[in-house]
Design an enzyme around this catalytic site. Structure first.
Site, PDB file in Angstrom:
ATOM      1  N   GLY A  12     108.327  16.317   1.849  1.00 19.99           N
ATOM      2  CA  GLY A  12     107.650  15.201   2.509  1.00 19.99           C
ATOM      3  C   GLY A  12     107.838  13.846   1.859  1.00 19.99           C
ATOM      4  N   HIS A 106     117.628  11.808  10.493  1.00 14.58           N
ATOM      5  CA  HIS A 106     118.676  12.808  10.303  1.00 14.58           C
ATOM      6  C   HIS A 106     119.617  12.316   9.195  1.00 14.58           C
ATOM      7  CE1 HIS A 106     121.294  16.103  11.347  1.00 14.58           C
ATOM      8  NE2 HIS A 106     122.308  15.270  11.260  1.00 14.58           N
ATOM      9  N   THR A 138     115.510  13.349  21.983  1.00 16.51           N
ATOM     10  CA  THR A 138     115.713  13.831  23.356  1.00 16.51           C
ATOM     11  C   THR A 138     115.998  15.333  23.240  1.00 16.51           C
ATOM     12  OG1 THR A 138     118.047  13.287  23.175  1.00 16.51           O
ATOM     13  CG2 THR A 138     116.627  11.618  24.190  1.00 16.51           C
ATOM     14  N   GLU A 171     116.967   6.465   3.234  1.00 18.34           N
ATOM     15  CA  GLU A 171     115.992   6.994   4.203  1.00 18.34           C
ATOM     16  C   GLU A 171     114.621   6.371   3.947  1.00 18.34           C
ATOM     17  OE1 GLU A 171     115.924  11.269   4.699  1.00 18.34           O
ATOM     18  OE2 GLU A 171     118.026  11.446   4.152  1.00 18.34           O
TER      19      GLU A 171
HETATM   20  C1  GRF Z   1     115.594  14.398   4.607  1.00 17.23           C
HETATM   21  O1  GRF Z   1     116.847  14.277   4.039  1.00 17.23           O
HETATM   22  C2  GRF Z   1     115.672  14.232   6.099  1.00 17.23           C
HETATM   23  O2  GRF Z   1     116.660  13.348   6.494  1.00 17.23           O
HETATM   24  C3  GRF Z   1     116.007  15.623   6.557  1.00 17.23           C
HETATM   25  O3  GRF Z   1     115.303  16.473   5.707  1.00 17.23           O
HETATM   26  C4  GRF Z   1     115.034  15.804   4.479  1.00 17.23           C
HETATM   27  C5  GRF Z   1     113.549  15.812   4.314  1.00 17.23           C
HETATM   28  O4  GRF Z   1     113.159  15.354   3.060  1.00 17.23           O
HETATM   29  N1  GRF Z   1     115.719  15.778   7.963  1.00 17.23           N
HETATM   30  P1  GRF Z   1     111.645  15.021   2.783  1.00 17.23           P
HETATM   31  O5  GRF Z   1     110.830  16.264   3.172  1.00 17.23           O
HETATM   32  O6  GRF Z   1     111.253  13.823   3.604  1.00 17.23           O
HETATM   33  O7  GRF Z   1     111.553  14.754   1.304  1.00 17.23           O
END
Ligand code: GRF
Length: 208
Positions: A12, A106, A138, A171
């Site tokens: 998370g 993603h 989607t 991210e």
């Molecule tokens: C992230 O790399 C996200 O892009 C992918 O799963 C990972 C989740 O990491 N879908 P976290 O649980 O937010 O640390």
């Protein structure tokens, strides 16, 4: 005030980045998971955020799980549902129910590398640039309108883990911004494109 429900499956860290950003006019109504042991649930609970989980293994099929999850989510009357490392393939019914208010992160530069093991596959394919995508969801997996993307270089000595760590930093920067843009009504879906108003001069970023 916009109510947001965040769905996670594990650590998370993206959820934490969104919570820590303290986005104006955004209330994190709940953090939900398909895994009661998800580390992120305990983190959120410690901060006084409502948490709950539903074990997908206890449902007869994907559709029954998704319906139960929809009920849980809808109890919080969310304006936005955020998939932050929610490792489930969603039914078309679920996707349509939240059309336009369901976003996902993603870890690849979509449309390249949908699905799993994105970093490993990017390295194997010889990519010199990798990254992440935040998009509306989607029914077709990892294919919805793209909100924003962030790019990082791929180095010769990268492993899936070192590349994942570099992408993860991006991210954490982009996800709170995307949530803020949604909450402020700046994102307009036009076909397969997301038009942000006012437009951003730098939509994508190349970060080392
Ligand atoms: C992230 O790399 C996200 O892009 C992918 O799963 C990972 C989740 O990491 N879908 P976290 O649980 O937010 O640390």
């Amino acid at each position: 005030m916009k109510n947001i429900v965040i769905l996670i499956s594990g650590r998370g860290s993206n959820m934490q980045a969104i919570v820590d950003a303290q986005i104006p006019n955004v209330r994190i109504a709940a953090v939900l998971s398909n895994n009661e042991h998800a580390a992120g649930l305990a983190w959120a609970a410690q901060r006084g955020i409502a948490t709950d989980s539903l074990n997908h293994k206890q449902f007869a099929d994907r559709s029954a799980f998704d319906r139960a999850m929809m009920e849980k989510i809808d109890a919080y009357q969310p304006d936005l549902i955020v998939l932050a490392g929610f490792m489930r393939i969603l039914t078309p019914e679920f996707c349509r129910h939240y059309e336009g208010s369901l976003i996902n992160i993603h870890p690849s530069l979509l449309p390249a590398f949908t699905g799993l093991h994105t970093h490993e596959r990017a390295i194997e394919a010889g990519c010199r640039i990798a990254g992440c995508t935040i998009h509306f969801v989607t029914p077709e997996l990892d294919c919805g309108p793209i909100i924003t993307q962030g790019a990082v270089p791929v180095f010769d000595d990268d492993t899936a883990d070192t590349l994942a760590a570099r992408v993860l930093k991006v991210e954490h920067q982009l996800f709170p911004q995307a949530v803020a843009d949604f909450a402020a009504g700046r994102l307009n879906i036009n076909g397969n494109r997301v038009i942000r108003t006012p437009s951003a001069h730098i939509e994508s970023q190349l970060l080392a």
